[in-house]
Design a protein around this motif. Structure first.
Motif, PDB file in Angstrom:
ATOM      1  N   LYS A 125       0.809  -1.227   0.000  1.00  0.00           N
ATOM      2  CA  LYS A 125       0.000   0.000   0.000  1.00  0.00           C
ATOM      3  C   LYS A 125       0.836   1.267   0.000  1.00  0.00           C
ATOM      4  O   LYS A 125       0.542   2.215  -0.702  1.00  0.00           O
ATOM      5  N   ASP A 177       0.810   8.723   5.200  1.00  0.00           N
ATOM      6  CA  ASP A 177       0.893   7.353   5.697  1.00  0.00           C
ATOM      7  C   ASP A 177       0.275   7.361   7.093  1.00  0.00           C
ATOM      8  O   ASP A 177       0.931   7.738   8.067  1.00  0.00           O
ATOM      9  N   THR A 178      -1.007   6.981   7.202  1.00  0.00           N
ATOM     10  CA  THR A 178      -1.692   7.119   8.493  1.00  0.00           C
ATOM     11  C   THR A 178      -1.191   6.096   9.517  1.00  0.00           C
ATOM     12  O   THR A 178      -1.350   6.301  10.718  1.00  0.00           O
ATOM     13  N   GLY A 179      -0.570   5.013   9.055  1.00  0.00           N
ATOM     14  CA  GLY A 179       0.009   4.040   9.987  1.00  0.00           C
ATOM     15  C   GLY A 179       1.048   4.691  10.886  1.00  0.00           C
ATOM     16  O   GLY A 179       1.224   4.299  12.044  1.00  0.00           O
ATOM     17  N   TYR A 206      -0.282   5.903  14.241  1.00  0.00           N
ATOM     18  CA  TYR A 206      -0.452   4.855  15.250  1.00  0.00           C
ATOM     19  C   TYR A 206       0.900   4.350  15.728  1.00  0.00           C
ATOM     20  O   TYR A 206       1.082   4.026  16.903  1.00  0.00           O
ATOM     21  N   ARG A 207       1.859   4.286  14.802  1.00  0.00           N
ATOM     22  CA  ARG A 207       3.211   3.853  15.179  1.00  0.00           C
ATOM     23  C   ARG A 207       3.840   4.849  16.175  1.00  0.00           C
ATOM     24  O   ARG A 207       4.435   4.457  17.171  1.00  0.00           O
ATOM     25  N   ALA A 228       1.764  -0.427  17.668  1.00  0.00           N
ATOM     26  CA  ALA A 228       0.884   0.409  16.836  1.00  0.00           C
ATOM     27  C   ALA A 228      -0.495  -0.235  16.726  1.00  0.00           C
ATOM     28  O   ALA A 228      -1.524   0.421  16.924  1.00  0.00           O
ATOM     29  N   ARG A 273      -8.130   6.387  18.372  1.00  0.00           N
ATOM     30  CA  ARG A 273      -8.621   6.639  17.013  1.00  0.00           C
ATOM     31  C   ARG A 273      -9.332   7.984  16.945  1.00  0.00           C
ATOM     32  O   ARG A 273      -9.167   8.742  15.995  1.00  0.00           O
ATOM     33  N   GLY A 303      -3.934   3.337   4.817  1.00  0.00           N
ATOM     34  CA  GLY A 303      -4.181   2.877   6.180  1.00  0.00           C
ATOM     35  C   GLY A 303      -5.045   1.636   6.204  1.00  0.00           C
ATOM     36  O   GLY A 303      -4.866   0.720   5.396  1.00  0.00           O
ATOM     37  N   ARG A 304      -5.972   1.597   7.181  1.00  0.00           N
ATOM     38  CA  ARG A 304      -6.862   0.440   7.326  1.00  0.00           C
ATOM     39  C   ARG A 304      -8.330   0.843   7.205  1.00  0.00           C
ATOM     40  O   ARG A 304      -9.167   0.032   6.834  1.00  0.00           O
ATOM     41  N   ASP A 305      -8.621   2.107   7.599  1.00  0.00           N
ATOM     42  CA  ASP A 305     -10.024   2.550   7.705  1.00  0.00           C
ATOM     43  C   ASP A 305     -10.266   3.846   6.948  1.00  0.00           C
ATOM     44  O   ASP A 305     -11.194   4.571   7.253  1.00  0.00           O
ATOM     45  N   ARG A 362      -0.966  -9.561  13.607  1.00  0.00           N
ATOM     46  CA  ARG A 362      -1.321  -8.143  13.534  1.00  0.00           C
ATOM     47  C   ARG A 362      -2.575  -7.953  12.672  1.00  0.00           C
ATOM     48  O   ARG A 362      -3.483  -7.202  13.039  1.00  0.00           O
ATOM     49  N   ASP A 391      -6.083  -6.381  13.841  1.00  0.00           N
ATOM     50  CA  ASP A 391      -6.656  -5.233  13.125  1.00  0.00           C
ATOM     51  C   ASP A 391      -8.052  -5.544  12.559  1.00  0.00           C
ATOM     52  O   ASP A 391      -8.921  -4.677  12.524  1.00  0.00           O
TER      53      ASP A 391
HETATM   54  O1  C5P Z   1       0.174   0.666   7.885  1.00  0.00           O
HETATM   55  P1  C5P Z   1       1.038   0.299   9.048  1.00  0.00           P
HETATM   56  O2  C5P Z   1       1.479  -1.128   9.019  1.00  0.00           O
HETATM   57  O3  C5P Z   1       2.181   1.236   9.234  1.00  0.00           O
HETATM   58  O4  C5P Z   1       0.096   0.479  10.321  1.00  0.00           O
HETATM   59  C1  C5P Z   1       0.515   0.101  11.610  1.00  0.00           C
HETATM   60  C2  C5P Z   1      -0.721  -0.242  12.435  1.00  0.00           C
HETATM   61  O5  C5P Z   1      -1.496   0.942  12.637  1.00  0.00           O
HETATM   62  C3  C5P Z   1      -1.673  -1.239  11.775  1.00  0.00           C
HETATM   63  O6  C5P Z   1      -1.347  -2.586  12.076  1.00  0.00           O
HETATM   64  C4  C5P Z   1      -3.023  -0.839  12.337  1.00  0.00           C
HETATM   65  O7  C5P Z   1      -3.278  -1.458  13.571  1.00  0.00           O
HETATM   66  C5  C5P Z   1      -2.875   0.646  12.603  1.00  0.00           C
HETATM   67  N1  C5P Z   1      -3.565   1.463  11.618  1.00  0.00           N
HETATM   68  C6  C5P Z   1      -4.916   1.654  11.777  1.00  0.00           C
HETATM   69  N2  C5P Z   1      -5.581   2.490  10.932  1.00  0.00           N
HETATM   70  C7  C5P Z   1      -4.945   3.115   9.949  1.00  0.00           C
HETATM   71  C8  C5P Z   1      -3.561   2.902   9.742  1.00  0.00           C
HETATM   72  C9  C5P Z   1      -2.898   2.060  10.603  1.00  0.00           C
HETATM   73  O8  C5P Z   1      -5.535   1.075  12.661  1.00  0.00           O
HETATM   74  N3  C5P Z   1      -5.634   3.959   9.153  1.00  0.00           N
END
Ligand code: C5P
Length: 208
Positions: A16, A33-35, A38-39, A84, A94, A114-116, A165, A169
């Motif tokens: 991604k 990069d929204t991850g 959280y990181r 994260a 969140r 991201g995820r959401d 992970r 998630d």
């Molecule tokens: O994308 P990345 O692997 O860097 O994201 C790290 C963690 O952050 C994911 O495993 C997920 O739990 C969380 N995350 C999330 N929502 C997002 C982006 C990341 O919950 N939009």
């Protein structure tokens, strides 16, 4: 008309980030990069010697995030990955990060990964991609990435960490990892980065 927002979601190590960054460059849009949010939150909690499951401390860490926290060099690796994901399951974390992401996208448009993003952050985004690859291929890519960074890792262990992970998630009650109903699925298992990018650009152009 609002600024153009493109949502790129999917499981860990599906490609991604590379894809979203290249799409943003090709379309002249900012990239987020929204991850990293959280990181960086998880990292702040670990730095305090606290448990990432501690909702009050994690929420405080998310609210106190500064832009420079996102540039730290120690946001990737097994401990940071899981921290994260653990803070990301906490609703108050969140909530603290939501408006920031929306503001970023609204200002000049953006590609966000991201995820959401397609389900919660920008549910009205005109283009949503859900990027996947087989678990084996994702584990292989993450392992190669670690190798390239000089981090010794066991391939089976990398696969297990990704699986845990993704499960955490996908199974959380708030904003779980899942494709939006109107997301376009892109399986990159058999595609290299170049081919995945070309296909994604085609999908985006078809939607606009
Ligand atoms: O994308 P990345 O692997 O860097 O994201 C790290 C963690 O952050 C994911 O495993 C997920 O739990 C969380 N995350 C999330 N929502 C997002 C982006 C990341 O919950 N939009």
């Amino acid at each position: 008309i609002g600024a153009l927002v493109i949502a790129v979601d999917g499981p860990a190590a599906a490609g991604k980030g590379t894809l979203a960054r290249r799409l943003a460059a090709a379309l002249g849009l900012p990239y987020l990069d929204t991850g990293l949010l959280y990181r960086a939150t998880g990292r702040r909690v670990l730095d305090r010697g606290a448990d990432p499951h501690d909702a009050a401390i994690a929420a405080e860490a998310a609210a106190a995030l500064r832009p420079e926290d996102l540039d730290r060099g120690d946001l990737r690796g097994p401990a940071a990955d899981m921290a994260a994901s653990t803070v990301a399951a906490i609703p108050a974390v969140r909530a603290a990060l939501l408006e920031w992401q929306r503001e970023f996208g609204r200002r000049h448009g953006a590609v966000l990964d991201g995820r959401d993003i397609g389900t919660v952050v920008f549910p009205a985004a005109p283009v949503k991609l859900f990027v996947t690859a087989s678990p084996e291929e994702r584990a292989r890519r993450r392992w190669l990435e670690l190798q390239a960074r000089g981090v010794a890792a066991d391939q089976a262990q990398v696969a297990a960490e990704i699986r845990d992970r993704d499960a955490q998630d996908a199974n959380r009650p708030v904003a779980p990892l899942k494709p939006a109903e109107d997301a376009l699925l892109l399986d990159t298992t058999a595609l290299d980065a170049e081919a995945a990018f070309a296909r994604a650009l085609e999908m985006v152009r078809d939607r606009l």
